[in-house]
Design an enzyme around this catalytic site. Structure first.
Site, PDB file in Angstrom:
ATOM      1  N   ASP A 142       0.825  -1.210   0.000  1.00  0.00           N
ATOM      2  CA  ASP A 142       0.000   0.000   0.000  1.00  0.00           C
ATOM      3  C   ASP A 142       0.859   1.259   0.000  1.00  0.00           C
ATOM      4  O   ASP A 142       2.079   1.211   0.222  1.00  0.00           O
ATOM      5  CB  ASP A 142      -0.930  -0.009   1.221  1.00  0.00           C
ATOM      6  CG  ASP A 142      -2.294   0.600   0.927  1.00  0.00           C
ATOM      7  OD1 ASP A 142      -2.392   1.410  -0.011  1.00  0.00           O
ATOM      8  OD2 ASP A 142      -3.251   0.266   1.650  1.00  0.00           O
TER       9      ASP A 142
ATOM     10  N   ASP B 228     -10.387   1.690  -3.432  1.00  0.00           N
ATOM     11  CA  ASP B 228     -10.837   1.289  -2.103  1.00  0.00           C
ATOM     12  C   ASP B 228     -12.350   1.189  -2.031  1.00  0.00           C
ATOM     13  O   ASP B 228     -12.897   0.779  -1.000  1.00  0.00           O
ATOM     14  CB  ASP B 228     -10.350   2.297  -1.053  1.00  0.00           C
ATOM     15  CG  ASP B 228      -8.914   2.042  -0.631  1.00  0.00           C
ATOM     16  OD1 ASP B 228      -8.388   0.953  -0.927  1.00  0.00           O
ATOM     17  OD2 ASP B 228      -8.309   2.933  -0.003  1.00  0.00           O
TER      18      ASP B 228
END
Length: 728
Positions: free
Chosen positions: A459, A527
């Site tokens: 990430d 997301d």
């Protein structure tokens, strides 16, 4: 291989061609687009010279492969820089040229240049692959021997790959977006002046231009001529399309990309070299799907492209967030195994001090307070159920509330005079600093080795602002160095652990580019697991990336990111046609819902061979509330179509909708796949052929692909799946 500074070179592949010929001191592109066949070179040369205009240079302007002011070019130059305020007028001159073709199509052109004003040697390489994708690689090397005068360090401010566009390329498409709404398309006209997009976030960003396409007016998924550009780079970038009143040599406009450099970021002393990120160009006579088809074939032909079936993945984030409790995770793993999950990924929250998002980043050691026996009990549980184990990291980031930041505050990327604001309570770690790089590499590698980790979710949850490094005693711009350090880190981990797979994530889809995909096996497109948003996000992500590289997960009924509530059947259908996975908390699901998820998992495993190898197609529809997307086997023998409605619209009927990509000469068995549940309708009854397709109906390819078929009028947030198989 052909050599010659004054030769005309031609590369041809998959219906596309590139022709480059002489134009004084620097060659020029004579043609880029449709394959011209064995064209007469002299004819192209004769027609390449434009009119000499009034109030213009006394020789016709030329647009070369390295366009600069010397050629009469007043638009964006290929090269910009200076040596302490001098050497501002680059004058490259050709010193070598070679062309080599490949038996299966395509090949390479390589040109060498000398610039005695800037004391630079230049290298320019065109490569046309067998799928018709064109790449441009540029490099400059400082060579003080080219100048007799004393020389200062040369500061390179830009090196761009610029390709000419014909007059008929009058419409532009690129992308914008934000967190949870990535790759939102936007169209405009290519007018006089420049359409310039700069990704200035230390990465491509959620609003990345992504793919800049210029085409004939009204081009769509399946029609129109299109020229497109992408920069295979995970740092900062510039995309541009430009038209000047005087044109671009014999052409009308320009399409280009290049790295967006900070002033002083690249300073070349004698012998220093700068290699520009690879610029990727593609042309299509059949719209955007033609561009996507070429790019997908290129990616799938890579030596490191995933070839094993893409495992059904469960990521723990939306199920448990930071609440890492072994009993809770044990129950989740059991449910995952029950529905057919093949890989479990433990997300954020496993490492020391990480009870929320404001501490712990940088300390990549298992938290003994949360995991008193380490990760072994969970890893063993996952493996005992026949599943792979994966782990989340954010290696490029650091919290000030971490042992790393307390011990090495100078490793935080930012001005020595004081850091700017945090984002998600974090800063970037200066990975170009060797000590920081080594620590991160060893911590990750040790955990991968200890637990035989199969998969990393990588990430990157903030933009880079004031990204300067003081590693040499003075603050200097460091986005490029940070990006190259990231690449080295990924490459070294893959070298140490050859079977390791890595997913790239950046607050969702904030870093989606062909540079990062050279080193990773999957991307997290967003997301946002809301299927309404995800339908559009993934549709446009597939313009560049094939479905098997796009993670698409089943979320909860009420979306974590939008608060919208949707039916389970719709969520299942939306997450089927990529690399499927699960985010929802299966331990809270009813028995009926678990049965539906299990049926979806079985359907995914049945169809993933097609989904992960087929050609992506999209119908051009007038009703923007609907979409029809298909994945068609390369030989046309099978297809899966998703007919989706996201909102209501005025039209009551779809009319005859063509199913693109099918073989008109074939006959197909068409079947509605209802394993995921029945899509809700906004009508009295289905078209008769759909009713027959519930059990299976045979139809000609000409009817399906040319005449078109009426489709059901669905209620909003519903999807219908159509499975087609060619009859013997």
């Amino acid at each position: 291989m052909r050599h010659g500074e004054h030769a005309v070179f031609t590369l041809r592949a998959a219906g596309a061609s590139l022709v480059v010929g002489p134009a004084g001191p620097v060659p020029r592109v004579l043609h880029w687009g449709a394959d011209l066949g064995p064209v007469e070179a002299q004819d192209l040369l004769m027609t390449a010279v434009p009119a000499r205009l009034n109030n213009s240079p006394d020789v016709p302007r030329a647009f070369t492969v390295w366009p600069v002011e010397r050629d009469g070019w007043s638009g964006t130059p290929a090269q910009r820089g200076n040596a302490a305020g001098t050497a501002t007028t680059p004058r490259p001159e050709l010193v070598s040229a070679a062309c080599e073709t490949e038996p299966e199509g395509g090949g390479r052109m390589v040109f060498g240049f000398e610039d005695r004003i800037c004391a630079l040697r230049g290298e320019y390489t065109f490569t046309l692959d067998r799928f018709g994708v064109l790449t441009v690689d540029l490099a400059v090397v400082r060579d003080n021997s080219l100048s007799d005068a004393p020389l200062d360090t040369y500061t390179l401010d830009g090196l761009r790959a610029l390709m000419p566009l014909p007059d008929r390329a009058r419409e532009l498409l690129d992308f914008t977006g934000k967190w949870c709404r990535e790759r939102a398309p936007q169209r405009s006209h290519l007018l006089h002046g420049g359409h310039v997009r700069r990704a200035h976030r230390g990465k491509p960003g959620h609003d990345t231009p992504y793919l800049l396409a210029a085409g004939t007016p009204g081009f769509g998924f399946g029609h129109g001529e299109v020229w497109a550009a992408h920069l295979a780079w995970s740092g900062e970038a510039e995309y541009l399309a430009e038209r000047l009143p005087e044109g671009a040599g014999g052409f009308s406009g320009v399409l280009g990309v290049g790295e967006l450099l900070h002033s002083g970021e690249v300073r070349l002393a004698d012998g220093d070299r700068y290699d520009a990120p690879t610029a990727v160009f593609a042309w299509s006579a059949s719209g955007l799907d033609g561009i996507a088809g070429r790019l997908h074939k290129r990616l799938r032909a890579r030596a490191g492209h995933p070839v094993s079936p893409r495992p059904l993945t469960l990521n723990t984030w939306e199920a448990v967030y930071f609440d890492h409790d072994l009993d809770r995770l044990t129950a989740l793993v059991a449910k995952a195994a029950e529905v057919g999950v093949e890989r479990i990924v433990l997300d954020d929250g496993w490492f020391r001090g990480r009870r929320g998002d404001d501490a712990g980043l940088g300390d990549w050691l298992v938290d003994p307070d949360v995991w008193p026996e380490g990760l072994d009990p969970l890893v063993e549980l996952v493996r005992a159920r026949g599943m792979q184990f994966g782990l989340w990291f954010e290696p490029e980031m650091v919290n000030l509330d971490s042992d790393l930041a307390r011990e090495h505050p100078d490793w935080v990327l930012g001005p020595a005079q004081g850091l700017g604001p945090t984002a998600r309570h974090q800063y970037a770690l200066d990975l170009a600093r060797p000590e920081a790089y080594a620590l991160v590499l060893e911590r990750i590698s040790a955990l991968v080795a200890e637990h035989d980790i199969a998969y990393l979710k990588w990430d990157h949850n903030r933009d880079l602002l004031e990204a300067v490094s003081g590693r040499d005693g003075r603050d200097r711009p460091s986005v490029r160095a940070q990006t190259l350090a990231l690449y080295r880190l990924l490459d070294e981990l893959r070298e140490r652990h050859p079977d390791l797979e890595i997913e790239t994530c950046s607050g969702g889809g904030g870093r989606v580019d062909l540079g990062i995909l050279e080193r990773t096996d999957r991307l997290w497109a967003s997301d946002c697991n809301d299927p309404v948003e995800r339908t559009a996000i993934e549709r446009w992500t597939r313009m560049l990336v094939p479905p098997e590289l796009i993670g698409s997960h089943l979320g909860a009924a009420r979306s974590h990111t939008t608060s919208r509530t949707t039916d389970l059947s719709y969520r299942l259908a939306t997450s089927l046609t990529a690399h499927a996975g699960i985010e929802m908390d299966l331990t809270t699901a009813s028995a009926d819902d678990l049965a539906s998820v299990r049926a979806w998992a079985e359907l995914y495993k049945e169809l993933r061979g097609l989904i992960h190898s087929g050609r992506v197609v999209n119908a051009d529809l007038a009703d923007e509330a609907t979409s029809l997307t298909g994945i068609v086997a390369q030989d046309g023998s099978a297809a899966l179509y998703t007919w989706t409605r996201t909102a209501t619209s005025a039209a009551g009927q779809s009319g005859r909708v063509r199913l693109p990509g099918l073989d008109p000469a074939a006959r197909y068995r068409v079947r509605v796949r209802s394993e995921l549940g029945t899509a809700s309708r906004h009508q009295g009854a289905d078209p008769a052929w759909i009713e027959a397709a519930e059990t299976g109906i045979d139809l000609d390819g000409t009817v399906l692909a040319v005449a078109g078929v009426p489709l059901p009028t669905l209620n909003p947030q519903q999807t219908l799946l159509l499975d087609l198989r060619r009859r013997p």
